[in-house]
Design an enzyme around this catalytic site. Structure first.
Site, PDB file in Angstrom:
ATOM      1  N   GLU A 278       0.824  -1.219   0.000  1.00  0.00           N
ATOM      2  CA  GLU A 278       0.000   0.000   0.000  1.00  0.00           C
ATOM      3  C   GLU A 278       0.853   1.262   0.000  1.00  0.00           C
ATOM      4  OE1 GLU A 278      -4.343  -1.012   1.971  1.00  0.00           O
ATOM      5  OE2 GLU A 278      -2.942   0.179   3.116  1.00  0.00           O
ATOM      6  N   HIS A 299       8.921 -26.910  -1.166  1.00  0.00           N
ATOM      7  CA  HIS A 299       8.364 -28.085  -1.843  1.00  0.00           C
ATOM      8  C   HIS A 299       7.218 -27.701  -2.768  1.00  0.00           C
ATOM      9  CE1 HIS A 299      10.682 -31.065   0.557  1.00  0.00           C
ATOM     10  NE2 HIS A 299      10.817 -29.983   1.303  1.00  0.00           N
ATOM     11  N   LYS A 413     -13.968  -0.493  -4.236  1.00  0.00           N
ATOM     12  CA  LYS A 413     -15.088  -0.114  -3.365  1.00  0.00           C
ATOM     13  C   LYS A 413     -16.164   0.604  -4.167  1.00  0.00           C
ATOM     14  CE  LYS A 413     -12.221   0.493   0.738  1.00  0.00           C
ATOM     15  NZ  LYS A 413     -11.687   1.449   1.695  1.00  0.00           N
TER      16      LYS A 413
HETATM   17  O1  PA5 Z   1      -3.997   1.102   5.344  1.00  0.00           O
HETATM   18  C1  PA5 Z   1      -5.176   1.405   5.246  1.00  0.00           C
HETATM   19  O2  PA5 Z   1      -5.574   2.564   5.506  1.00  0.00           O
HETATM   20  C2  PA5 Z   1      -6.265   0.411   4.905  1.00  0.00           C
HETATM   21  O3  PA5 Z   1      -5.825  -0.760   4.346  1.00  0.00           O
HETATM   22  C3  PA5 Z   1      -7.044   0.118   6.161  1.00  0.00           C
HETATM   23  O4  PA5 Z   1      -6.177  -0.411   7.129  1.00  0.00           O
HETATM   24  C4  PA5 Z   1      -8.216  -0.830   5.952  1.00  0.00           C
HETATM   25  O5  PA5 Z   1      -8.930  -0.478   4.818  1.00  0.00           O
HETATM   26  C5  PA5 Z   1      -9.143  -0.742   7.154  1.00  0.00           C
HETATM   27  O6  PA5 Z   1      -9.634   0.557   7.291  1.00  0.00           O
HETATM   28  P1  PA5 Z   1     -10.446   1.036   8.550  1.00  0.00           P
HETATM   29  O7  PA5 Z   1      -9.593   0.888   9.750  1.00  0.00           O
HETATM   30  O8  PA5 Z   1     -10.775   2.470   8.262  1.00  0.00           O
HETATM   31  O9  PA5 Z   1     -11.686   0.182   8.648  1.00  0.00           O
END
Ligand code: PA5
Length: 423
Positions: A278, A299, A413
């Site tokens: 990310e 393996h 989303k």
């Molecule tokens: O790194 C990020 O911001 C995302 O991957 C969130 O961790 C994930 O979408 C969960 O989001 P939230 O804590 O707002 O539910």
């Protein structure tokens, strides 16, 4: 503490390469520490370990004692950064916590949720629901289902003892729910993004309730915060790792395999993949993070690693001293022919397998490094979490991206909401 071994980079990364990338690392360091870089509003994790008050950690301990009296299991609801650090810690420490911890909200599978609800339906359940935005679909609908089960068994007063919300101070539906029903709640700081949040209440609350030594986790991270401040590539292994990743990437090594001969590292690698994927995978750039657990995956993926396209580099995570060791028994018949390892410890055999694999991969054209932890305990994991957080910030700046945003995760989303008819 933790060490970085780079012997198996010979011929792939030269001292000239390190010298050449130094100005970029220095500039990344200054951008980060002098708040000049992209996404600076999300760098609250940088000095977080030293700013966590001891009173807060003591308070969590008292809360854990109280919850421990009312609950015989815990459900942690969250996804991504609100899930992976928790699971990584629990699994790294051996998987069995003081009270069992179950996970929900990290998928939308009805079979999974059904199984979980069946498992907890007669138990004295405690719930920690975690969402920074407070609006994420997966944890929101899983929480509905778990809350419904709890409401069928207990009064609102009792639910107030059993449900804890971890979310933004003001924004999001989860904050509204906590306020409306009077659930106990904790705040996720605004300036810490999801994937950097394991040392905020996101990780600390459920882990403390499950009986994990969160003080040691934070203590380990505090040591790392201090250690990785210095702008000296020889002394700062975190910056060296960040620099090497970029050198290898520029030489066509587009995939990083985090591998380990310790299965308890599995979810640490999952956490790593979110952190690096990310943070760096954007604007058409980024090393593709992946992971393998050996010798299991030797393996299945061993052939590809040894002999496939040479666009891979590898980062081993090793543990010097296992918590428990066993000896390979002697066998009188020796029909399997393995008496030659009888009397040797399993850890000794495991380490020889690691040495052999790192050497073979190196000779096969896969440059590799090894991050070694003295022990698989909370202290060293806290240190490792911070090591990777700082490394990805430096690495991302060197790569030329904003390591603290994640615009790409919105695409699915939008399409999903349209298909589901969200207004
Ligand atoms: O790194 C990020 O911001 C995302 O991957 C969130 O961790 C994930 O979408 C969960 O989001 P939230 O804590 O707002 O539910």
């Amino acid at each position: 503490m933790i060490t970085l071994n780079t012997d198996h980079l010979r011929g792939f990364v030269s001292s000239e390469d390190i010298k050449n990338i130094f100005p970029a690392v220095k500039s990344a360091h200054e951008d980060l520490h002098f708040h000049k870089g992209k996404g600076d509003e999300f760098t609250g994790w940088l000095n977080l370990p030293s700013s966590i008050p001891d009173d807060f950690l003591n308070g969590l301990q008292s809360l854990a004692n109280q919850v421990g009296k009312d609950c015989d299991c815990l459900v942690s609801i969250g996804i991504g950064g609100s899930y992976l650090g928790i699971r990584a810690t629990v699994e790294f420490l051996g998987g069995s916590t003081k009270i069992p911890i179950y996970y929900a909200g990290h998928n939308i599978s009805s079979d999974y949720l059904y199984g979980l609800l069946e498992t907890i339906k007669d138990k004295r359940v405690g719930v920690v629901v975690i969402s920074k935005s407070g609006t994420t679909t997966e944890p929101a609908i899983a929480f509905r289902a778990v809350k419904k089960l709890l409401e069928s068994r207990w009064s609102l007063e009792e639910l107030k003892k059993r449900i804890i919300c971890v979310t933004d101070e003001k924004k999001g539906a989860l904050r509204q729910i906590a306020t409306k029903y009077g659930y106990r709640s904790f705040v996720i700081p605004d300036d810490v993004g999801g994937r950097f949040s394991v040392l905020t209440p996101v990780g600390l609350v459920p882990l403390a309730l499950a009986g994990v030594d969160v003080k040691s986790l934070v203590e380990g991270a505090r040591g790392a915060q201090e250690e990785y401040k210095q702008m000296d590539l020889d002394k700062n292994s975190c910056y060296r790792y960040a620099a090497i990743r970029n050198i290898l990437y520029r030489k066509g090594k587009k995939i990083e395999v985090v591998s380990s001969f310790y299965p308890q590292v599995y979810y640490v690698a999952e956490w790593f993949k979110q952190l690096f994927g990310e943070s760096e995978g954007k604007s058409g750039k980024g090393i593709f993070p992946s992971s393998m657990i050996f010798s299991t995956d030797l393996h299945s993926m061993g052939q590809q690693m040894q002999d496939g396209e040479r666009n891979i580099f590898e980062t081993f995570i090793s543990v010097d001293r296992p918590e428990h060791d066993l000896t390979v028994p002697h066998d009188t018949d020796d029909l399997d022919g393995f008496n030659y390892v009888a009397g040797k410890s399993f850890d000794f055999v495991n380490k020889k397998a690691y040495e052999a694999t790192s050497a073979a991969h190196f000779e096969g054209g896969v440059p590799n490094m090894t991050i070694s932890l003295c022990k698989a305990d909370a202290f060293h994991l806290g240190h490792l979490f911070y090591f990777f957080e700082k490394a990805v910030a430096i690495s991302g700046y060197v790569l030329g991206v904003n390591p603290f945003d994640q615009p790409g995760v919105e695409a699915y989303k939008k399409k999903m909401f349209a298909l589901l008819g969200k207004k």
